[in-house]
Scaffold this active site. Sequence first.
Site, PDB file in Angstrom:
ATOM      1  N   ASP A  20      -5.362  -3.388   9.888  1.00 49.12           N
ATOM      2  CA  ASP A  20      -5.533  -4.232   8.696  1.00 49.12           C
ATOM      3  C   ASP A  20      -4.823  -5.569   8.837  1.00 49.12           C
ATOM      4  O   ASP A  20      -5.409  -6.627   8.602  1.00 49.12           O
ATOM      5  CB  ASP A  20      -4.986  -3.548   7.430  1.00 49.12           C
ATOM      6  CG  ASP A  20      -5.679  -2.236   7.117  1.00 49.12           C
ATOM      7  OD1 ASP A  20      -6.139  -1.567   8.066  1.00 49.12           O
ATOM      8  OD2 ASP A  20      -5.738  -1.868   5.935  1.00 49.12           O
ATOM      9  N   ARG A 100       8.961  -1.186  -0.001  1.00 47.56           N
ATOM     10  CA  ARG A 100       8.230  -2.428  -0.287  1.00 47.56           C
ATOM     11  C   ARG A 100       9.122  -3.568  -0.736  1.00 47.56           C
ATOM     12  O   ARG A 100       9.004  -4.684  -0.233  1.00 47.56           O
ATOM     13  CB  ARG A 100       7.116  -2.178  -1.315  1.00 47.56           C
ATOM     14  CG  ARG A 100       6.020  -1.235  -0.823  1.00 47.56           C
ATOM     15  CD  ARG A 100       5.602  -1.524   0.580  1.00 47.56           C
ATOM     16  NE  ARG A 100       4.515  -0.671   1.027  1.00 47.56           N
ATOM     17  CZ  ARG A 100       4.215  -0.466   2.287  1.00 47.56           C
ATOM     18  NH1 ARG A 100       4.932  -1.041   3.255  1.00 47.56           N
ATOM     19  NH2 ARG A 100       3.211   0.306   2.635  1.00 47.56           N
ATOM     20  N   ASP A 129       1.050  -0.371  -3.618  1.00 45.25           N
ATOM     21  CA  ASP A 129       1.866  -1.266  -2.790  1.00 45.25           C
ATOM     22  C   ASP A 129       1.669  -2.736  -3.140  1.00 45.25           C
ATOM     23  O   ASP A 129       2.612  -3.513  -3.142  1.00 45.25           O
ATOM     24  CB  ASP A 129       1.583  -1.012  -1.305  1.00 45.25           C
ATOM     25  CG  ASP A 129       2.117   0.336  -0.857  1.00 45.25           C
ATOM     26  OD1 ASP A 129       3.144   0.771  -1.413  1.00 45.25           O
ATOM     27  OD2 ASP A 129       1.528   0.952   0.048  1.00 45.25           O
ATOM     28  N   SER A 181      -4.512   7.523   6.155  1.00 46.64           N
ATOM     29  CA  SER A 181      -3.595   6.397   6.125  1.00 46.64           C
ATOM     30  C   SER A 181      -2.160   6.909   6.199  1.00 46.64           C
ATOM     31  O   SER A 181      -1.755   7.800   5.452  1.00 46.64           O
ATOM     32  CB  SER A 181      -3.843   5.626   4.825  1.00 46.64           C
ATOM     33  OG  SER A 181      -2.757   4.794   4.552  1.00 46.64           O
TER      34      SER A 181
END
Length: 430
Positions: A20, A100, A129, A181
Site C-alpha cells: 500500500d 498510531r 487507523d 492484513s
Amino acid sequence: MEQNSGSIKKIVLAYSGGLDTSVMLYWLKEKYQCPVMAMVADVGQSEDLEAIEKKAYETGADQVVISDLRESFIRDFVFPAMQAHALYEGEYLLGTALARPVIAVEQINQARDWGSNAVAHGATGKGNDQVRFELTFQALAPELKILAPWRMWKFQGRSDLIEYAQSKGISVTSSEEKPYSIDQNIMHTSYEGGVLEDPWQSPPEDIFLRTVSPQQAPDSVTQVEIEFEEGLPVRLNNEQMGPVEILQQLNRLAGANGVGRVDLVENRMVGMKSRGVYETPGLTVLYKAHSALESLTLDRQVQRLKAELALQISELIYYGFWFAPEMQLLLQLVKNSQEHVTGKVRMDLYKGNCTVLGRSSPYSLYDPSYATFEADQVYQQSDAEGFIRLQGLRLKIASLLRGRPVSAVPGAQEPYGESEKDEKALGRSV
Ligand code: ARG
C-alpha cells in the site's frame, strides 16, 4: 495533479515498505510532483529496515528516514495504557491503537525539520487507523495538510494496487499477497480480513507469528518474577532491564507458552463490526502482574475509580483521542495513582495461561492482623454490629413502611424464575 497540487510543497509519508505505502509513494510523487520523504517508524515490527530503506529509494523517495520509536512507544504509550488497565471491549489490548499516535508524532517532527507542509498515511477509509493518525495531526500540528490516498485514488482493493505496482515496476513481495492484513509492533501482532472475515471460522494455526498454540506449549511450567517501581516494570527474574528489553524477554517467554492470543468481533469507530485476532504475549503478562500488585498497594476506592475510568480510557485510545485534553487529564490521574505501585509479582506461564502465584510490596496495605480468622487485637468484632445496622437502616425503614414480600425475586428470569406464587406476591396478574 488537480486538487491541492498548488499548495502541497513537500510530503512526509509514513512508509512501511509494504504494497500500500509503496504504491502510495509513487502515486504521491506522480500526483503532486514534489519531494516526498518515506518515514519508516521502527515500532519493533521486526522487519529488515535496510531493505525497506532501499525499496523506498527505488520507489522514488527523495529522502528516507528510519526512526527508532520503540522506547518512546513503550514508555510513553504502552506502559501508561497498561497502568490504566485499558482493554477495548474487555479483550483487545490496543496494540495498533497505541502505535498510531507515536508514529504520527514522529511524522510531525520530521515534517517540521524537513520544512514540509503535508503528511500522508496509508490507512484505508474504512478503518480506525485513519482516525488515529488524523486526530493526532489535528491536535499537535493543525498547520499541516493531511493526505489520505486511500480515500482519494481510484484503486478499490489489493488487486488494483498489485496491477498498478507491476505497471510501474514497484516490486511486490510474496508476503504482500497474503490474504489477510497484518499489523505488527513490539507489543502485538494483529490479523484481520481474508479467512478471518467469517467469524465462525477459527483462525488457521499457521497465521500466528509469535505464540505457539496452548496445545503445542511445553508440559512444564515457566516461572517469572516481575518487579515494578511506581507502576513501571523494571526487573525480570531479578535482572534490571529497560522497557524494550523487558518486553522482548516477556514476549519470548509468554509466546513460548501460548500466552496472549485473543480473538474477538469488535466495534470499529466508524461503525461496522470487524473480526480481529491478536497476539500480545508479554503485555498480557504485564497487565496481570500489574493488577496483582495494585490489589496489594492501592486504596479500595482508588482501585474502584481506576476500574471505572479504564473503560473511558480504552475508548479514547481506540478512537484515537490520545492527545485530547480529557485523555491527558486521565493519564495524569493514572500516573499519580502509581506512587506506591512498587513491589514484586511471581507468576506461572503454562499452556496459554498466566497465573499469579504471589505478590509483595514495601507499600502493601494488606495486613494479616486485620484479615485473620485467628483471635486478634486490632479489630473489634462488636463494632461490626452497629456498622451493619446503620448500613441497613434505609432498607429496614422501607420494609417496615411499605412491606416487602420475602418470596419476591425481581432478578429471577424465565424459564428458571418466578413461580405463580412469586407473581402474586409481586402484585402481577397471573
Ligand atoms: N482492529 C485493530 C484496531 O483497530 C487492529 C487494526 C490493524 N490495522 C491494520 N492496518 N491491519 O486497532
